[in-house]
Design a protein around this motif. Structure first.
Motif, PDB file in Angstrom:
ATOM      1  N   PHE A  48      36.937  37.394  32.148  1.00 39.25           N
ATOM      2  CA  PHE A  48      38.354  37.694  32.281  1.00 39.25           C
ATOM      3  C   PHE A  48      38.810  38.524  31.094  1.00 39.25           C
ATOM      4  N   PRO A  49      39.780  39.402  31.301  1.00 35.06           N
ATOM      5  CA  PRO A  49      40.347  40.128  30.153  1.00 35.06           C
ATOM      6  C   PRO A  49      40.929  39.151  29.133  1.00 35.06           C
ATOM      7  N   ASP A  50      40.916  39.550  27.877  1.00 36.98           N
ATOM      8  CA  ASP A  50      41.407  38.677  26.805  1.00 36.98           C
ATOM      9  C   ASP A  50      42.844  38.239  27.039  1.00 36.98           C
ATOM     10  N   ALA A  51      43.673  39.146  27.542  1.00 37.69           N
ATOM     11  CA  ALA A  51      45.081  38.806  27.753  1.00 37.69           C
ATOM     12  C   ALA A  51      45.246  37.719  28.805  1.00 37.69           C
ATOM     13  N   VAL A  52      44.365  37.723  29.795  1.00 35.56           N
ATOM     14  CA  VAL A  52      44.413  36.706  30.851  1.00 35.56           C
ATOM     15  C   VAL A  52      44.011  35.349  30.288  1.00 35.56           C
ATOM     16  N   LEU A  53      42.935  35.338  29.510  1.00 34.00           N
ATOM     17  CA  LEU A  53      42.476  34.081  28.913  1.00 34.00           C
ATOM     18  C   LEU A  53      43.524  33.518  27.960  1.00 34.00           C
ATOM     19  N   ALA A  54      44.139  34.387  27.171  1.00 36.26           N
ATOM     20  CA  ALA A  54      45.147  33.932  26.209  1.00 36.26           C
ATOM     21  C   ALA A  54      46.362  33.362  26.931  1.00 36.26           C
ATOM     22  N   GLU A  55      46.807  34.019  27.994  1.00 34.88           N
ATOM     23  CA  GLU A  55      47.966  33.517  28.727  1.00 34.88           C
ATOM     24  C   GLU A  55      47.649  32.182  29.389  1.00 34.88           C
ATOM     25  N   ALA A  56      46.440  32.032  29.943  1.00 30.78           N
ATOM     26  CA  ALA A  56      46.055  30.764  30.571  1.00 30.78           C
ATOM     27  C   ALA A  56      46.029  29.638  29.548  1.00 30.78           C
ATOM     28  N   GLU A  57      45.518  29.908  28.357  1.00 29.07           N
ATOM     29  CA  GLU A  57      45.488  28.893  27.297  1.00 29.07           C
ATOM     30  C   GLU A  57      46.900  28.489  26.895  1.00 29.07           C
ATOM     31  N   ARG A  58      47.788  29.463  26.789  1.00 28.33           N
ATOM     32  CA  ARG A  58      49.173  29.145  26.415  1.00 28.33           C
ATOM     33  C   ARG A  58      49.839  28.284  27.484  1.00 28.33           C
ATOM     34  N   ALA A  59      49.551  28.588  28.753  1.00 32.30           N
ATOM     35  CA  ALA A  59      50.139  27.814  29.847  1.00 32.30           C
ATOM     36  C   ALA A  59      49.674  26.365  29.804  1.00 32.30           C
ATOM     37  N   VAL A  60      48.401  26.163  29.505  1.00 28.18           N
ATOM     38  CA  VAL A  60      47.874  24.800  29.425  1.00 28.18           C
ATOM     39  C   VAL A  60      48.491  24.062  28.251  1.00 28.18           C
TER      40      VAL A  60
ATOM     41  N   PRO B 202      34.990  33.109  39.373  1.00 27.15           N
ATOM     42  CA  PRO B 202      36.218  32.369  39.683  1.00 27.15           C
ATOM     43  C   PRO B 202      37.437  33.264  39.777  1.00 27.15           C
ATOM     44  N   MET B 203      38.409  32.813  40.556  1.00 26.09           N
ATOM     45  CA  MET B 203      39.671  33.543  40.663  1.00 26.09           C
ATOM     46  C   MET B 203      40.546  33.296  39.446  1.00 26.09           C
ATOM     47  N   HIS B 204      40.509  32.064  38.924  1.00 23.02           N
ATOM     48  CA  HIS B 204      41.310  31.705  37.750  1.00 23.02           C
ATOM     49  C   HIS B 204      40.394  31.392  36.571  1.00 23.02           C
ATOM     50  N   PRO B 205      40.867  31.560  35.362  1.00 26.05           N
ATOM     51  CA  PRO B 205      40.093  31.110  34.204  1.00 26.05           C
ATOM     52  C   PRO B 205      39.770  29.618  34.317  1.00 26.05           C
ATOM     53  N   ALA B 206      38.610  29.238  33.800  1.00 22.90           N
ATOM     54  CA  ALA B 206      38.137  27.860  33.939  1.00 22.90           C
ATOM     55  C   ALA B 206      39.093  26.848  33.315  1.00 22.90           C
ATOM     56  N   VAL B 207      39.830  27.237  32.288  1.00 18.87           N
ATOM     57  CA  VAL B 207      40.765  26.302  31.658  1.00 18.87           C
ATOM     58  C   VAL B 207      41.818  25.831  32.655  1.00 18.87           C
ATOM     59  N   LEU B 208      42.054  26.644  33.714  1.00 19.64           N
ATOM     60  CA  LEU B 208      42.950  26.238  34.791  1.00 19.64           C
ATOM     61  C   LEU B 208      42.176  25.646  35.964  1.00 19.64           C
ATOM     62  N   SER B 209      41.239  26.436  36.532  1.00 21.05           N
ATOM     63  CA  SER B 209      40.598  26.031  37.789  1.00 21.05           C
ATOM     64  C   SER B 209      39.662  24.845  37.638  1.00 21.05           C
ATOM     65  N   GLU B 210      39.092  24.662  36.453  1.00 19.91           N
ATOM     66  CA  GLU B 210      38.209  23.522  36.224  1.00 19.91           C
ATOM     67  C   GLU B 210      38.793  22.574  35.181  1.00 19.91           C
ATOM     68  N   GLY B 211      40.050  22.811  34.817  1.00 17.09           N
ATOM     69  CA  GLY B 211      40.679  22.006  33.786  1.00 17.09           C
ATOM     70  C   GLY B 211      42.044  21.497  34.195  1.00 17.09           C
ATOM     71  N   ALA B 212      43.095  22.039  33.583  1.00 15.80           N
ATOM     72  CA  ALA B 212      44.425  21.459  33.716  1.00 15.80           C
ATOM     73  C   ALA B 212      44.978  21.489  35.133  1.00 15.80           C
ATOM     74  N   ALA B 213      44.599  22.474  35.948  1.00 19.66           N
ATOM     75  CA  ALA B 213      45.135  22.571  37.312  1.00 19.66           C
ATOM     76  C   ALA B 213      44.273  21.849  38.342  1.00 19.66           C
ATOM     77  N   SER B 214      43.075  21.457  37.973  1.00 18.87           N
ATOM     78  CA  SER B 214      42.167  20.792  38.907  1.00 18.87           C
ATOM     79  C   SER B 214      42.513  19.310  39.041  1.00 18.87           C
ATOM     80  N   LEU B 215      42.306  18.769  40.232  1.00 17.34           N
ATOM     81  CA  LEU B 215      42.607  17.351  40.471  1.00 17.34           C
ATOM     82  C   LEU B 215      41.404  16.490  40.086  1.00 17.34           C
ATOM     83  N   LEU B 216      41.029  16.570  38.838  1.00 16.68           N
ATOM     84  CA  LEU B 216      39.876  15.837  38.312  1.00 16.68           C
ATOM     85  C   LEU B 216      40.196  14.345  38.221  1.00 16.68           C
ATOM     86  N   PRO B 217      39.202  13.484  38.421  1.00 16.45           N
ATOM     87  CA  PRO B 217      39.476  12.047  38.400  1.00 16.45           C
ATOM     88  C   PRO B 217      39.984  11.590  37.037  1.00 16.45           C
TER      89      PRO B 217
END
Length: 461
Positions: free
Chosen positions: A19-31, A110-125
């Motif tokens: 992912f571009p750096d700006a995308v990763l940075a924005e995803a981290e800030r959102a989390v 992946p469509m989304h950075p892993a910090v979202l799709s496999e992290g904060a946005a995922s319905l993990l147990p």
């Protein structure tokens, strides 16, 4: 077993490797900021997820309970990307460009950075996560009485895979959250057949990693797969109904087959020796086939002719002329996989607004007309990548077996060539031959297996 990697496939189709750096940075800030918006606390519902083993991008969690003496209440939590993705921001721009997660045997794009799709946005147990929580009240026949969706905080209690849930059901000891899944799933499947929904019983190839290489396997579909799919379909059908009633949304559509196509399929069944009573629909005939028989495989392949022309239909203000999906035999919308498919986030936002008796957000309305083209492009790319990976592994696995003979099912004979299925190893390929009997088992010789061209060909005798 084949050996190699899929870097050439990734390069050929221009798949991004980061992912571009700006995308990763924005995803981290959102989390770091946490989910946006008000939401009700429904962490008291003991939801569970059912996904392939090892999955981390968990879109759905389910809980089914009795409603009255014989009805059902389904809680279906869907990952809420609207809690993290800023409309028009860097993440939003990138996921619109990607369209969907693309899966290859050696890892996904992946469509989304892993910090979202496999992290904060995922319905993990065990994780409290934002969701669009669907609550569907159904009658004793499994038909909807009332449907609503709201933003909620939820917590999945367990992560299951299909095989483990099926084993628990078979042992008579299902998890309480899905103990009613078999009963409801069977009711919904019966309703689908009555509607005329078409389920094709074709072999599904998959690729497994083994001992540093790859092998082809047939993906077994458990009854839990089918029951779970019915819950997702129920949600998508409910979403479509909500959109149509409100006059805004995005449907997954497929035109009805022509009478000519229906007559052709009936004639094909007769040629294959498959009984088709006059009063039975195509859905009823396909549903009762023995999926392992050569004739059933051939008829299912022929039935793909009835499922041509799928697309996405956006509307705002006036319902479109085509509102139904012929394969489902009902209006349908994608809303259950927003971590992996772009359109679901927008469909979910429409339904959340409708359920709250509010206007759809302006950014959703502005995007709706652009989404069909974006999705059709990404669907096409995903299908081509999937086929290329399977072709590659088929060629690797068979590369040193040219000249050998194999048993094969003739799925479709077309002039001087045919589409064939070899059960062992499970290969879908082409055969150069005349007069191959469709729906029959034949003996074919492998004449080409070229890993560089990703091409496999068989010939008669």
């Amino acid at each position: 077993m084949g050996r190699g990697d899929f870097s050439r496939v990734r390069a050929e189709f221009g798949l991004p490797d980061r992912f571009p750096d700006a995308v990763l940075a924005e995803a981290e800030r959102a989390v770091d900021a946490g989910p946006r918006g008000e939401r009700v606390d429904r962490t008291d519902i003991p939801l569970v997820t059912i996904d392939p083993p090892g999955a981390k991008d968990l879109d759905q969690a389910v809980h089914i309970e009795r409603l009255g003496d014989s009805g059902f209440r389904v809680h279906y939590a869907i990952a809420d990307l609207g809690a993290f993705v800023t409309p028009g921001g860097a993440v939003d721009t990138e996921v619109r460009r990607r369209g969907q997660t693309i899966y290859l045997p050696d890892g996904s794009v992946p469509m989304h950075p892993a910090v979202l799709s496999e992290g904060a946005a995922s319905l993990l147990p065990g994780q409290v996560a934002p969701s669009a929580l669907w609550t569907m009240d159904l009658d004793a026949a499994g038909e909807p009485l009332a449907v609503r969706v709201e933003r909620a905080l939820v917590r999945s209690t367990e992560q299951f895979d299909y095989a483990s849930v099926q084993a628990a059901v078979d042992a008579g000891d299902p998890h309480p959250s899905v103990a009613l899944l078999p009963a409801l799933g069977e009711l919904r499947r019966a309703a689908a057949i009555r509607r005329g929904a078409l389920e094709l019983q074709l072999p599904e190839q998959d690729v497994e990693r083994v001992d540093g290489g790859w092998r082809l396997v047939l993906r077994g579909r458990t009854r839990v797969d089918a029951w779970n799919a019915e819950i997702s379909l129920l949600t998508g059908m409910s979403a479509a109904r909500m959109m149509l009633d409100a006059g805004i949304g995005l449907l997954r559509t497929l035109p009805d087959p022509t009478e000519e196509d229906r007559a052709w399929l009936r004639h094909s069944a007769g040629a294959l020796g498959i009984d088709w009573p006059e009063e039975h629909s195509a859905a009823e005939v396909l549903a009762r086939l023995d999926a392992s028989s050569p004739a059933a495989m051939a008829l299912s392949m022929d039935a793909t002719r009835l499922l041509r022309g799928a697309g996405y239909t956006a509307f705002d203000g006036t319902a479109p002329e085509l509102t139904s999906h012929a394969g489902i035999a009902a209006p349908y919308a994608h809303v259950t996989a927003p971590l992996r498919r772009l359109v679901d986030r927008f469909g979910t936002e429409v339904c959340l607004a409708v359920s709250a008796d509010a206007e759809a957000p302006s950014w959703v309305r502005e995007a709706l007309p652009t989404l069909p083209a974006l999705m059709e492009a990404s669907d096409g790319l995903a299908a081509r990548v999937d086929r290329a990976c399977l072709d590659q592994v088929e060629a690797w696995v068979l590369a040193d077996r040219v000249g050998e003979e194999f048993d094969a099912v003739v799925l479709r004979a077309n002039g001087d060539s045919a589409e064939v299925f070899v059960p062992d190893p499970p290969v879908l390929g082409k055969a150069a031959a005349t007069e191959l009997p469709e729906g029959r088992m034949v003996r074919l010789r492998l004449v080409e297996a070229d890993p560089a061209a990703r091409r496999v060909r068989f010939a008669k005798g």
